[in-house]
Enzyme design. Structure first.
Site, mmCIF file in Angstrom:
data_model
loop_
_atom_site.group_PDB
_atom_site.id
_atom_site.type_symbol
_atom_site.label_atom_id
_atom_site.label_comp_id
_atom_site.label_asym_id
_atom_site.label_seq_id
_atom_site.Cartn_x
_atom_site.Cartn_y
_atom_site.Cartn_z
ATOM 1 N N CYS A 1 0.840 -1.206 0.000
ATOM 2 C CA CYS A 1 0.000 0.000 0.000
ATOM 3 C C CYS A 1 0.880 1.263 0.000
ATOM 4 C CB CYS A 1 -0.971 -0.053 1.176
ATOM 5 S SG CYS A 1 -2.216 1.226 1.121
ATOM 6 N N GLN A 2 0.704 2.144 0.973
ATOM 7 C CA GLN A 2 1.530 3.351 1.024
ATOM 8 C C GLN A 2 3.007 2.969 1.142
ATOM 9 O OE1 GLN A 2 1.517 5.451 4.719
ATOM 10 N NE2 GLN A 2 1.539 7.467 3.746
#
Lengths: 416, 354
Positions: free
Chosen positions: B147-148
Site C-alpha cells: 500500500c503506502q
C-alpha cells in the site's frame, strides 16, 4: 389509528432506522471522551459531542479501546438497529391482515405515496432530533461553558436569540443570524479587548461551521431518501419476479445494500466532494482559533504553550537531521574505494562463480560420460578429446561470464 | 403480492435464536483473552527512534540468499501481513524459503510531528536496508512494499536503485488521480496545511473514520450483525477480533510526512507527473531499473487497480510483471485463496531473479 400497513408506519420505521444508524455512526466517532487535563477547551468539545456532531468527534482526541469492547459496543448498536427493524416488521405484519394480498399496483401506489412523505420528511429539515440541525441548542450549551463570558450575559443573549424562534438558514441572512452577526461584530473595549475579540471570532467561526454542517447533513438526508427509493424499487422488482424475503436478516441485508448504494453515489457526487472538504476546513479553522486561545490561557498561567513546544520539536528535528547527515558522511568515508565499482565487481564475481561452476560440472559430466565409452574409441585419440572438452568448457565459462556482465550492466550503470 | 413473505412463527424463531446467540456470545467475548499482534516467530534486530526492524525465523532450511524487506504503510500496523497462522503473507513467504525482514514504524507522538518523507524514505528505510546488507554481506536486497509502503518503496528504489535488487509492490498506489479513486477525490480540496498546522500529527482514528465513511452501513452495522453468527465459535470470534483490532489499531500520522504525502502524491500526483523531491533529490521513476513485480487486487476500493497498474511503462525496468488477485485491498493478505496464490507467486518470482 391508521391501519394501512404501508402508510407512514413504514416510513417511520425506515426513518427511525436511518436515524439510529446516524446516531450509532456518531457514537462510533465519539469513541472516547476528550481528555480534560490535556485540553482546557474540553467544554467546547463536550458540548459539540453532546450534539451528536460526528465531524467534531472525529477530529477530537481518542482513547484506545480494546477490540472486544469496541466489537461489543458496535455489535450492540447493530443489534439495536436490527431489533428496531424487526419491531417495525412485526407491527406492519400485525396490521397487515389480508392487505398483504394486494396487487403490486395497489401496494406500490401506497409505497410511492409514503415515499413522497418520506422524502419531504428527510429533506425539509423537519426532523429536529437530528441535533446537527439544531445549532441553537448546541451553541447554548457551548457558550454557557466559555470562560470569560458572563454566564448571565450569555443566558440573556441566548434567550433573546431563542425568542426569535428561527434557525440560521441555508441561504440568506435569517433574523437569528443577523442578531448573532450584529452582536459579534461589536468592537471590544478596555482591558479585555483582545480576549473579547478572540471569543467573538470563535463564535463566528463556530457559526460558519454549523452552517456548513447543515448543508452537509442535508446532502446526507437526500442520500437517506434515495436509499428508501432504491428499497422500494427492489421490492417491486422482487414482486415482479415472484421472489420474496423470508427472514429479518435478509431484510436487513437489503436495507444495508440500498443504503450503501445510495451512500456510494452520494460520496462520489460533485456536491459531496465540494461540501466534505469545506466542512473539514471550517471545523479546522475553528479548532485552530481555539488552539490559539488555549495558548493564550496557558501563557497566562506560565505554562508551556503548543507554539513553544512545536518550536522545541522543530529544533530537535533539525538537529537530528544534521546528526544523521554527519553520521552518513562518516560512514561513507570508512568505505573502501569506489563502492559502485566494487559492487559491480561483486556482481560479476557472483554470477561468474555460479556459472563457471555449473560449466565445470557440465564439462566433468561430459568427461566422465566419454570416459566410459568404448575403450577402443577412447584409446584412439585420448589426448585430443580431453583437450577439446576442456576448451569447450572454458569457452562456455567465458561466454556465460560475458553474458552475466551484460545482464547486470544497466543496473550497475544506473546505480553509478 | 407484497414481497415480504415472513411467517410470524419463523420470525419469532429467528429473533429467539438471535437473542440466544448474543447471550451466549457475551460469555465467549469475556473469555476470549488477549488478541495477538502477529503470529510468526521474529526477533527485533535493529531499532532507530520509534522504528523497529524485525527478522522472522526461517521455516525452511534452504533460505533464499537475498532477504526481503517488507515496508508497510504508516496508517496501519504491519501485523496485517502476519495476522494469524492460516492468514499470513509473512508465513507464506517463509514457507517459500524467503528470508523476511519487516519495518515496524511504531506510534509517532507529538514530538515526531516534523518528521517528513525524507526521514522515512532516505532515513529509516535506508538505514534498515544498510543494516540488512551489512548483516548479510550484500550491497542490495529485495524490497516488498505494501500500500503506502509500496509508494515509499517505489520512491526508495528510484532514489537508491543500487540498493534494491528486486522490487515487489502489493496494492500500491502509483497514479493517485485515477477517476475511480474515491479517497483521492476527497483529498483534492482538503486544506492539508490547515489540517497539519492545527492538529500537528493526524489522528489515526480520523483516517479510520474516513475509511469507514466509504461503506458506513456495511462496516458499522452489517459487519457486527454478521459477527453474532460467530459468537459461539471461540476461534472464529478470535479471528474476527484480531481483524477488528488491526482495523482500529491505527498510529497517528507524523504531521509533516502527512502534509507532504497528501500534497505531493494525492493532490500533485507527482510520482508519475514528476517534480517529486524527497530530501534533496528528485524521484525519477526512470531510475528504477531492477525487476518489478506489481501485485494488485481487482476489487480494491482503496487503491483501485488503475492506480497500481499505472507503473507499467513508467520505469526503465526491462523486467516488469503484474499479478492480479481477485479480491479486495485487505483480502489480498487475509483470504485463503490469496495466500495460496500470492506468496508462492512472489517466492518463485524472486527465486528466478536471484
Amino acid at each position: 389509528m391508521d391501519n394501512n400497513p404501508f402508510s407512514m408506519n413504514w416510513a417511520d420505521n425506515w426513518s427511525n432506522l436511518q436515524k439510529k444508524m446516524w446516531n450509532d455512526w456518531s457514537a462510533l466517532a465519539q469513541q472516547s471522551t476528550p481528555n480534560a487535563a490535556v485540553n482546557p477547551f474540553n467544554f467546547f468539545q463536550q458540548s459539540m459531542e453532546e450534539s451528536n456532531d460526528p465531524m467534531w468527534a472525529a477530529f477530537s482526541p481518542f482513547q484506545v479501546k480494546s477490540p472486544e469492547e469496541m466489537a461489543r459496543q458496535s455489535m450492540m448498536g447493530a443489534m439495536n438497529n436490527f431489533m428496531n427493524m424487526s419491531k417495525g416488521v412485526f407491527d406492519t405484519f400485525g396490521k397487515m391482515g389480508k392487505q398483504g394480498e394486494q396487487s403490486i399496483e395497489e401496494w406500490t401506489a401506497e409505497l410511492d405515496k409514503n415515499l413522497t412523505k418520506f422524502r419531504e420528511y428527510f429533506t425539509s429539515g423537519a426532523q429536529s432530533d437530528f441535533n446537527a440541525l439544531n445549532p441553537l441548542s448546541a451553541w447554548s450549551n457551548m457558550l454557557e461553558n466559555v470562560p470569560g463570558f458572563s454566564s448571565d450575559m450569555m443566558k440573556q443573549f441566548m434567550g433573546q436569540a431563542g425568542q426569535i424562534n428561527q434557525f440560521p438558514g441555508l441561504s440568506g441572512e435569517s433574523t437569528v443570524e443577523k442578531f448573532f452577526n450584529d452582536t459579534l461584530n461589536m468592537p471590544g473595549l478596555g482591558l479585555n479587548r483582545e480576549k473579547q475579540e478572540k471569543l467573538q471570532k470563535a463564535i463566528q467561526l463556530g457559526i460558519v461551521y454549523q452552517k456548513v454542517m447543515v448543508e452537509y447533513q442535508t446532502i446526507m438526508n437526500k442520500s437517506s431518501a434515495h436509499a428508501a427509493e432504491l428499497f422500494r424499487d427492489r421490492l417491486v422488482s422482487m414482486a415482479q419476479a415472484g421472489d420474496s424475503i423470508k427472514s429479518l436478516r435478509d431484510l436487513h441485508v437489503m436495507w444495508v445494500d440500498c443504503s450503501e448504494e445510495s451512500n456510494a453515489k452520494t460520496v462520489a457526487s460533485p456536491e459531496y466532494q465540494e461540501i466534505n472538504p469545506r466542512l473539514t476546513n471550517a471545523l479546522l479553522t475553528l479548532q485552530k482559533h481555539l488552539q490559539s486561545m488555549t495558548d493564550d490561557n496557558m501563557a497566562a498561567l506560565n505554562m508551556p504553550t503548543r507554539k513553544e513546544l512545536n518550536s522545541a520539536y522543530l529544533q530537535i528535528h533539525d538537529l537530528k537531521k544534521k546528526v544523521r547527515k554527519l553520521e552518513g558522511q562518516l560512514k561513507n568515508q570508512t568505505k573502501l574505494g569506489d563502492s559502485t565499482e566494487f559492487n559491480r565487481l561483486r556482481d560479476d564475481l557472483e554470477k561468474l562463480d555460479i556459472d563457471s561452476l555449473r560449466a565445470d560440472i557440465e564439462a566433468l559430466k561430459k568427461q566422465s560420460t566419454s570416459a566410459i565409452k568404448p575403450a577402443a574409441k577412447a584409446a584412439a585419440k585420448p589426448a585430443a578429446k580431453k583437450s577439446t572438452t576442456t576448451q569447450k568448457a572454458a569457452s562456455k565459462t567465458k561466454a556465460t561470464a560475458a553474458k552475466a556482465k551484460t545482464a547486470d550492466k544497466p543496473a550497475t550503470k544506473k546505480g553509478a | 403480492m407484497f414481497p415480504l413473505n415472513m411467517q410470524p412463527e419463523a420470525l419469532v424463531d429467528e429473533l429467539s435464536n438471535f437473542n440466544k446467540k448474543i447471550i451466549s456470545g457475551m460469555k465467549t467475548m469475556s473469555e476470549v483473552g488477549d488478541i495477538s499482534e502477529g503470529v510468526s516467530a521474529r526477533t527485533e534486530v535493529y531499532t532507530d527512534d520509534k522504528v523497529t526492524l524485525y527478522h522472522y525465523a526461517p521455516l525452511k532450511k534452504d533460505v533464499h540468499r537475498v532477504p526481503v524487506l517488507i515496508v508497510y504503510a504508516l496508517v496501519n500496523r504491519p501485523y496485517m501481513a502476519d495476522i494469524q497462522e492460516d492468514r499470513s503473507l509473512v508465513r507464506g513467504l517463509l514457507q517459500e524459503g524467503v528470508d523476511v525482514y519487516l519495518i515496524d514504524w511504531g506510534y509517532p507522538d507529538a514530538s515526531d510531528r516534523y518528521m517528513d518523507l525524507d526521514d522515512y524514505i532516505n532515513g529509516y528505510i535506508d538505514r534498515c536496508v544498510d543494516f540488512i546488507c551489512d548483516t548479510h554481506d550484500l550491497y542490495r536486497i529485495n524490497l516488498l512494499g505494501i500500500c503506502q509502503g509500496g509508494s515509499f518503496s517505489t520512491c526508495y528504489a528510484a532514489l537508491h536503485p543500487e540498493k534494491v535488487r528486486n522490487l515487489v509492490l502489493t496494492v500500491t498506489p502509483i497514479d493517485f488521480k485515477t477517476p475511480d479513486n474515491t479517497l483521492s477525490c476527497w483529498a483534492q480540496d482538503m486544506d492539508v496545511d490547515l489540517m497539519v498546522d492545527t492538529m500537528g500529527n493526524i489522528p489515526g482514528d480520523l483516517l479510520n473514520f474516513t475509511f469507514l465513511s466509504m461503506n458506513p452501513f456495511r462496516l458499522t452495522s452489517q459487519k457486527y450483525l454478521d459477527m453474532v453468527e460467530l459468537l459461539d465459535n471461540g476461534t472464529k470470534l478470535r479471528n474476527f477480533l484480531r481483524m477488528e483490532k488491526w482495523i482500529f489499531d491505527s498510529p497517528d500520522q507524523a504531521g509533516e510526512a502527512f502534509r507532504q504525502f497528501i500534497k505531493n502524491f494525492f493532490q500533485g500526483n507527482k510520482l508519475i507527473k514528476g517534480g517529486l523531491v524527497i530530501g534533496d533529490k528528485e524521484v525519477d521513476l526512470k531510475n528504477i531499473t531492477m525487476p518489478i513485480l506489481n501485485v494488485y487486487a481487482t476489487k480494491d476500493h482503496l487503491v483501485p487497480p488503475s492506480a497500481t497498474k499505472a507503473l507499467k511503462g513508467r520505469t526503465s525496468s526491462e523486467d516488469y510483471s503484474e499479478v492480479a488477485f481477485k479480491g479486495g485491498h485487505i483480502g489480498i493478505f487475509v483470504s485463503g485463496r490469496a495466500l495460496a496464490e500470492v506468496p508462492p507467486a512472489i517466492g518463485s518470482w524472486l527465486k528466478e531473479r536471484g
